[in-house]
Design a protein around this motif. Structure first.
Motif, PDB file in Angstrom:
ATOM      1  N   PHE A 266       0.835  -1.199   0.000  1.00  0.00           N
ATOM      2  CA  PHE A 266       0.000   0.000   0.000  1.00  0.00           C
ATOM      3  C   PHE A 266       0.869   1.248   0.000  1.00  0.00           C
ATOM      4  CE2 PHE A 266      -2.545  -3.375   1.879  1.00  0.00           C
ATOM      5  CZ  PHE A 266      -3.625  -3.351   1.015  1.00  0.00           C
ATOM      6  N   VAL A 267       1.875   1.233   0.856  1.00  0.00           N
ATOM      7  CA  VAL A 267       2.774   2.387   0.895  1.00  0.00           C
ATOM      8  C   VAL A 267       3.544   2.487  -0.423  1.00  0.00           C
ATOM      9  CG1 VAL A 267       4.736   3.433   2.073  1.00  0.00           C
ATOM     10  CG2 VAL A 267       2.962   2.278   3.404  1.00  0.00           C
ATOM     11  N   GLN A 268       4.024   1.339  -0.903  1.00  0.00           N
ATOM     12  CA  GLN A 268       4.770   1.342  -2.170  1.00  0.00           C
ATOM     13  C   GLN A 268       3.922   1.936  -3.293  1.00  0.00           C
ATOM     14  OE1 GLN A 268       5.877  -2.754  -2.685  1.00  0.00           O
ATOM     15  NE2 GLN A 268       7.754  -2.512  -1.484  1.00  0.00           N
ATOM     16  N   HIS A 269       2.670   1.540  -3.313  1.00  0.00           N
ATOM     17  CA  HIS A 269       1.792   2.031  -4.364  1.00  0.00           C
ATOM     18  C   HIS A 269       1.576   3.536  -4.233  1.00  0.00           C
ATOM     19  CE1 HIS A 269      -2.002   2.677  -6.558  1.00  0.00           C
ATOM     20  NE2 HIS A 269      -1.485   1.778  -7.375  1.00  0.00           N
ATOM     21  N   ALA A 270       1.392   3.976  -2.999  1.00  0.00           N
ATOM     22  CA  ALA A 270       1.178   5.412  -2.786  1.00  0.00           C
ATOM     23  C   ALA A 270       2.394   6.208  -3.253  1.00  0.00           C
ATOM     24  CB  ALA A 270       0.892   5.675  -1.306  1.00  0.00           C
ATOM     25  N   VAL A 271       3.572   5.706  -2.964  1.00  0.00           N
ATOM     26  CA  VAL A 271       4.792   6.404  -3.383  1.00  0.00           C
ATOM     27  C   VAL A 271       4.858   6.451  -4.910  1.00  0.00           C
ATOM     28  CG1 VAL A 271       7.315   6.276  -3.413  1.00  0.00           C
ATOM     29  CG2 VAL A 271       6.069   5.842  -1.281  1.00  0.00           C
ATOM     30  N   ARG A 272       4.550   5.327  -5.526  1.00  0.00           N
ATOM     31  CA  ARG A 272       4.607   5.282  -6.991  1.00  0.00           C
ATOM     32  C   ARG A 272       3.604   6.267  -7.603  1.00  0.00           C
ATOM     33  NH1 ARG A 272       4.639  -0.086  -7.659  1.00  0.00           N
ATOM     34  NH2 ARG A 272       2.432  -0.271  -8.042  1.00  0.00           N
ATOM     35  N   GLU A 273       2.415   6.299  -7.009  1.00  0.00           N
ATOM     36  CA  GLU A 273       1.389   7.223  -7.505  1.00  0.00           C
ATOM     37  C   GLU A 273       1.841   8.677  -7.346  1.00  0.00           C
ATOM     38  OE1 GLU A 273      -1.801   6.880  -9.027  1.00  0.00           O
ATOM     39  OE2 GLU A 273      -0.648   5.072  -9.433  1.00  0.00           O
ATOM     40  N   HIS A 318      -2.755   4.470   2.722  1.00  0.00           N
ATOM     41  CA  HIS A 318      -2.478   4.794   1.327  1.00  0.00           C
ATOM     42  C   HIS A 318      -2.796   6.254   1.055  1.00  0.00           C
ATOM     43  CE1 HIS A 318      -3.262   4.875  -3.046  1.00  0.00           C
ATOM     44  NE2 HIS A 318      -2.267   4.016  -3.096  1.00  0.00           N
ATOM     45  N   SER A 319      -3.966   6.690   1.485  1.00  0.00           N
ATOM     46  CA  SER A 319      -4.365   8.048   1.126  1.00  0.00           C
ATOM     47  C   SER A 319      -3.546   9.085   1.898  1.00  0.00           C
ATOM     48  CB  SER A 319      -5.863   8.254   1.345  1.00  0.00           C
ATOM     49  OG  SER A 319      -6.138   8.252   2.718  1.00  0.00           O
ATOM     50  N   GLN A 320      -3.169   8.770   3.127  1.00  0.00           N
ATOM     51  CA  GLN A 320      -2.342   9.716   3.887  1.00  0.00           C
ATOM     52  C   GLN A 320      -0.973   9.894   3.224  1.00  0.00           C
ATOM     53  OE1 GLN A 320      -2.938  11.778   6.446  1.00  0.00           O
ATOM     54  NE2 GLN A 320      -5.057  11.164   6.221  1.00  0.00           N
ATOM     55  N   VAL A 321      -0.368   8.780   2.864  1.00  0.00           N
ATOM     56  CA  VAL A 321       0.963   8.860   2.251  1.00  0.00           C
ATOM     57  C   VAL A 321       0.873   9.577   0.907  1.00  0.00           C
ATOM     58  CG1 VAL A 321       2.901   7.526   1.308  1.00  0.00           C
ATOM     59  CG2 VAL A 321       1.795   6.792   3.437  1.00  0.00           C
ATOM     60  N   LEU A 322      -0.099   9.164   0.105  1.00  0.00           N
ATOM     61  CA  LEU A 322      -0.211   9.744  -1.229  1.00  0.00           C
ATOM     62  C   LEU A 322      -0.484  11.247  -1.163  1.00  0.00           C
ATOM     63  CD1 LEU A 322      -0.340   9.575  -4.262  1.00  0.00           C
ATOM     64  CD2 LEU A 322      -2.675   8.699  -4.107  1.00  0.00           C
ATOM     65  N   SER A 323      -1.444  11.647  -0.352  1.00  0.00           N
ATOM     66  CA  SER A 323      -1.790  13.068  -0.380  1.00  0.00           C
ATOM     67  C   SER A 323      -0.672  13.907   0.229  1.00  0.00           C
ATOM     68  CB  SER A 323      -3.128  13.323   0.309  1.00  0.00           C
ATOM     69  OG  SER A 323      -3.058  12.914   1.644  1.00  0.00           O
ATOM     70  N   ALA A 324      -0.028  13.384   1.253  1.00  0.00           N
ATOM     71  CA  ALA A 324       1.060  14.165   1.863  1.00  0.00           C
ATOM     72  C   ALA A 324       2.225  14.335   0.880  1.00  0.00           C
ATOM     73  CB  ALA A 324       1.545  13.481   3.135  1.00  0.00           C
ATOM     74  N   LEU A 490       6.081  -6.122 -11.571  1.00  0.00           N
ATOM     75  CA  LEU A 490       4.936  -6.930 -11.976  1.00  0.00           C
ATOM     76  C   LEU A 490       3.776  -6.622 -11.023  1.00  0.00           C
ATOM     77  CD1 LEU A 490       6.772 -10.334 -12.516  1.00  0.00           C
ATOM     78  CD2 LEU A 490       6.238  -8.595 -14.200  1.00  0.00           C
ATOM     79  N   LEU A 491       2.592  -6.584 -11.595  1.00  0.00           N
ATOM     80  CA  LEU A 491       1.424  -6.295 -10.762  1.00  0.00           C
ATOM     81  C   LEU A 491       1.288  -7.334  -9.663  1.00  0.00           C
ATOM     82  CD1 LEU A 491      -1.329  -5.114 -13.191  1.00  0.00           C
ATOM     83  CD2 LEU A 491      -0.322  -3.885 -11.278  1.00  0.00           C
ATOM     84  N   LEU A 492       1.404  -8.579 -10.069  1.00  0.00           N
ATOM     85  CA  LEU A 492       1.432  -9.670  -9.102  1.00  0.00           C
ATOM     86  C   LEU A 492       2.748 -10.388  -9.320  1.00  0.00           C
ATOM     87  CD1 LEU A 492      -2.118 -11.178  -9.542  1.00  0.00           C
ATOM     88  CD2 LEU A 492      -1.237  -9.975  -7.545  1.00  0.00           C
ATOM     89  N   PRO A 493       3.459 -10.703  -8.243  1.00  0.00           N
ATOM     90  CA  PRO A 493       4.713 -11.425  -8.459  1.00  0.00           C
ATOM     91  C   PRO A 493       4.437 -12.766  -9.137  1.00  0.00           C
ATOM     92  CG  PRO A 493       4.461 -10.744  -6.161  1.00  0.00           C
ATOM     93  CD  PRO A 493       3.170 -10.457  -6.839  1.00  0.00           C
ATOM     94  N   GLU A 494       5.344 -13.171 -10.004  1.00  0.00           N
ATOM     95  CA  GLU A 494       5.241 -14.492 -10.626  1.00  0.00           C
ATOM     96  C   GLU A 494       5.980 -15.460  -9.729  1.00  0.00           C
ATOM     97  OE1 GLU A 494       4.218 -15.936 -13.513  1.00  0.00           O
ATOM     98  OE2 GLU A 494       3.794 -14.295 -14.914  1.00  0.00           O
ATOM     99  N   THR A 495       5.347 -16.546  -9.360  1.00  0.00           N
ATOM    100  CA  THR A 495       6.089 -17.503  -8.546  1.00  0.00           C
ATOM    101  C   THR A 495       6.476 -18.710  -9.385  1.00  0.00           C
ATOM    102  OG1 THR A 495       4.035 -18.445  -7.779  1.00  0.00           O
ATOM    103  CG2 THR A 495       5.082 -16.846  -6.345  1.00  0.00           C
ATOM    104  N   ILE A 496       7.662 -19.184  -9.133  1.00  0.00           N
ATOM    105  CA  ILE A 496       8.227 -20.275  -9.910  1.00  0.00           C
ATOM    106  C   ILE A 496       8.806 -21.289  -8.937  1.00  0.00           C
ATOM    107  CG2 ILE A 496       9.999 -20.865 -11.609  1.00  0.00           C
ATOM    108  CD1 ILE A 496       9.830 -17.688 -12.219  1.00  0.00           C
TER     109      ILE A 496
END
Ligand code: ADP
Ligand code: MG
Length: 628
Positions: A266-273, A318-324, A490-496
């Motif tokens: 969630f934090v990673q996504h907020a940072v990316r956004e 998510h919203s706190q990190v993103l908006s800040a 990757l959106l979802l990690p690929e597992t092998i």
């Protein structure tokens, strides 16, 4: 008749060894656990000493509360902890530890010595433990605090010991753990001593930036934008670098929650956004995010090494990190970095337009609608950008996708787009270079395999796969020379599915893989999770590629240098990413391929040594047809 039972309860040491496998994977895991304990002890000074990447010795010394003599054996007992009392406490964790597992696990798979003294005691006490067995226990002299020494890790688990990597690789992992703890606790002084040499000496500091600066240097530290916000019971303290400091991988993004380094999507996504639209879509911002929340609102007991947590309200985080962060970025007036070629005159009006558009991108979550885009697609696009249809990335079409818009805005002058740089039309006012005698005028595809073309001198026949592979190889080599390959999360990690040896290979070569844009980690006991993959391989299936790659890594002749490995892997990537024999190419694709041909003109062999091009001169033809 009584039968012997096939199902047996395992002896305690075996149970412990199994359990230890969850917590203690390598020397760095021991360092992490010992650092956690030292921090929990309230120490103000912590020293870590290692020898041979921690394989020979790990020693952590603190000046914290100490352990009373009569409690020393309790400390190494499984599920014995001073940090929680009952299950209610699980949801109010204030400490790094609480599972009472670390010392027990480590002592099951190593030789351990603990010397400890509380503030009240006049003398210290020492115990020595080997595979859970207390070998000695006696009083000794030492200052208040605790020293825990771990020697010969996995001496009794040969399979694990065999898979430990080189001392330098293991030291790298230890460094990372040390960094995480030291960043989380700037008010504690830390020291790291590697093979007798002090590599980090960090004085206590109330200032987080100062600690960051110690690790990453004053240049990055002075570039950081600081965000501080305390809203809706989420306290956020963040240091983010401007987009000019972007990286090829997200490994420069650190998240800490209540003093604990975690990985959190969630934090990673907020940072990316927050960074979206400010840098190339495939680049990653440098961000250190420190969050404090009420421990009741998180569950830290979801992973044996506590690297993940569960939020009560992940959307709030998510919203706190993103908006800040957004607010910080807006105030910082981040001007996107342009890398125009020197001969490209930058129109100030256009530049202004681009800035406005970037600002707009920042302000709104919804993608910009075409009507709001500048009439020319916002680009500095040279006419040639229209001609490179093959990549599907460029062109002056209006796009509602911010990523594509970004590409339209910035790609045309980016030197990483070789077609434009080399194959594009000459800039107005630039001398037009004469057509090379070998430059094909037009080409047709035969058997979906060969391109046949007329040149000034005669005829050339090109192997489409060999040529494309060669071009890709050259481009990859150029990029690697100046950094890492662009990586795509990757959106979802690929597992092998993987063997222990393969998992170890992934770890051993983590840095090399990162350079290639691949991030892969162990996943459970028998799999690898691939989190990022080279952008250039976006059309390739991940699992077979990784399996091939592992095969190559596993079969490297002894003494192969990193450089050779990289080039071997680039070669493989180029081969996989290139068009195949049998692929039908469109006219635009053929043209794009021919345009890039000069990149490999000097040598017309593919990396495997196969030729890419056959030439038949007019003289040759005349001779064959007995025209002379
Ligand atoms: P946990 O940290 O989850 O409680 P550990 O196995 O890591 O479990 O440690 C067991 C106990 O030993 C701790 O709860 C603590 O009381 C004691 N202990 C371990 N390391 C230290 C230390 N460096 N200083 C003081 N006490 C310690
Ligand atoms: Mg602990």
């Amino acid at each position: 008749m009584s039968q012997e039972s096939k199902i047996k309860v395992l002896p305690p040491l075996v149970v412990r060894k199994i359990a230890a496998g969850e917590v203690v994977e390598r020397p760095a895991s021991v360092v992490k656990e010992l650092l956690d304990n030292a921090v929990d002890s309230g120490a103000t000074h912590i020293t870590v000493e290692i020898k041979s990447g921690g394989k020979e010795l790990i020693r952590v010394t603190d000046n914290g509360c100490g352990i009373a003599a009569h409690e020393l054996t309790l400390a190494i007992t499984p599920h014995a902890t001073s940090k929680i009392v009952d299950d209610n406490d699980l949801f109010a964790i204030q400490s790094m530890g609480f599972r009472g597992e670390a010392l027990a696990s480590i002592s099951a798979v190593a030789r351990m010595k603990i010397v400890s003294r509380t503030a009240e005691d006049d003398e210290a006490h020492e115990i020595q433990v080997e595979a859970e067995e207390v070998k000695s226990s006696h009083a000794t002299g030492a200052p208040p605090g605790t020293t825990i020494e771990v020697r010969d890790l996995f001496f009794n688990v040969p399979a694990r010991r065999a898979f430990l990597r080189t001392p330098s690789t293991e030291t790298g992992h230890i460094n990372e753990q040390f960094t995480r703890t030291a960043l989380a606790y700037p008010s504690v002084a830390f020291e790291l001593i590697n093979n007798g040499r002090t590599t980090h000496q960090l004085p206590a500091s109330e200032n987080r930036l100062e600690r960051l600066s110690r690790f990453y240097g004053p240049e990055l530290a002075s570039a950081f934008m600081h965000t501080e916000r305390n809203e809706r019971d989420v306290y956020l303290d963040a240091y983010t670098a401007p987009p000019t400091h972007s990286r090829a991988t997200p490994s420069w993004q650190y998240t800490f929650v209540n003093g604990r380094f975690i990985r959190d999507r969630f934090v990673q996504h907020a940072v990316r956004e927050a960074y979206r639209g400010l840098m190339e879509p495939k680049r990653h911002g440098v961000a250190f995010i420190f969050i404090q929340v009420d421990p009741k609102t998180i569950d830290v007991n979801v992973h044996p090494t506590k690297i993940e947590i569960r939020w009560q309200d992940s959307r709030l985080i998510h919203s706190q990190v993103l908006s800040a962060l957004r607010e910080t970025f807006q105030q910082a007036d981040l001007t996107p970095t342009f890398r125009p070629q020197p001969q490209t005159p930058v129109d100030p009006a256009q530049q202004q337009q681009v800035r406005e558009q970037m600002a707009q991108l920042l302000k709104q979550t919804a993608p910009i609608v075409p009507g709001q885009s500048p009439p020319n697609g916002g680009g500095f696009g040279s006419p040639s950008s229209d001609r490179f249809g093959a990549s599907g990335q460029m062109g002056s079409h209006q796009s509602s996708n911010p990523v594509e818009q970004w590409e339209a805005l910035y790609r045309p002058n980016d030197s990483q787009q070789p077609t434009n740089e080399y194959g594009g039309s000459p800039q107005p006012g630039m001398p037009v270079s004469p057509l090379s005698p070998d430059q094909p005028h037009r080409a047709i595809q035969l058997h979906n395999m060969y391109l046949v073309s007329e040149t000034e001198e005669g005829i050339i026949i090109i192997d489409q796969h060999a040529l494309h592979e060669r071009i890709m190889y050259e481009q990859l080599r150029d990029r690697i020379a100046t950094g890492s390959l662009e990586s795509q999360r990757l959106l979802l990690p690929e597992t092998i599915q993987a063997t222990e040896a393969q998992m170890a290979l992934i770890e051993e070569h983590a840095q090399l893989l990162e350079k290639l844009g691949i991030e892969a980690t162990r996943f459970g006991d028998d799999s690898i999770a691939v989190h990022s993959f080279p952008a250039i391989l976006k059309t390739i299936e991940v699992p077979p590629f990784i399996t091939d790659l592992l095969d190559r890594l596993a079969n490297l002749p002894a003494g192969t240098t990193t450089e050779v490995v990289i080039h071997d892997l680039l070669d493989m990537m180029a081969c996989k990413a290139a068009v195949k024999a049998g692929d039908t190419l469109t006219d635009v694709e053929i043209e794009a391929l021919l345009e890039q041909r000069h990149l490999v003109e000097k040598s017309s062999s593919c990396p495997h040594g196969r030729p890419t091009t056959l030439r038949l001169s007019k003289a040759d033809l005349n001779k064959q047809f007995k025209r002379t």
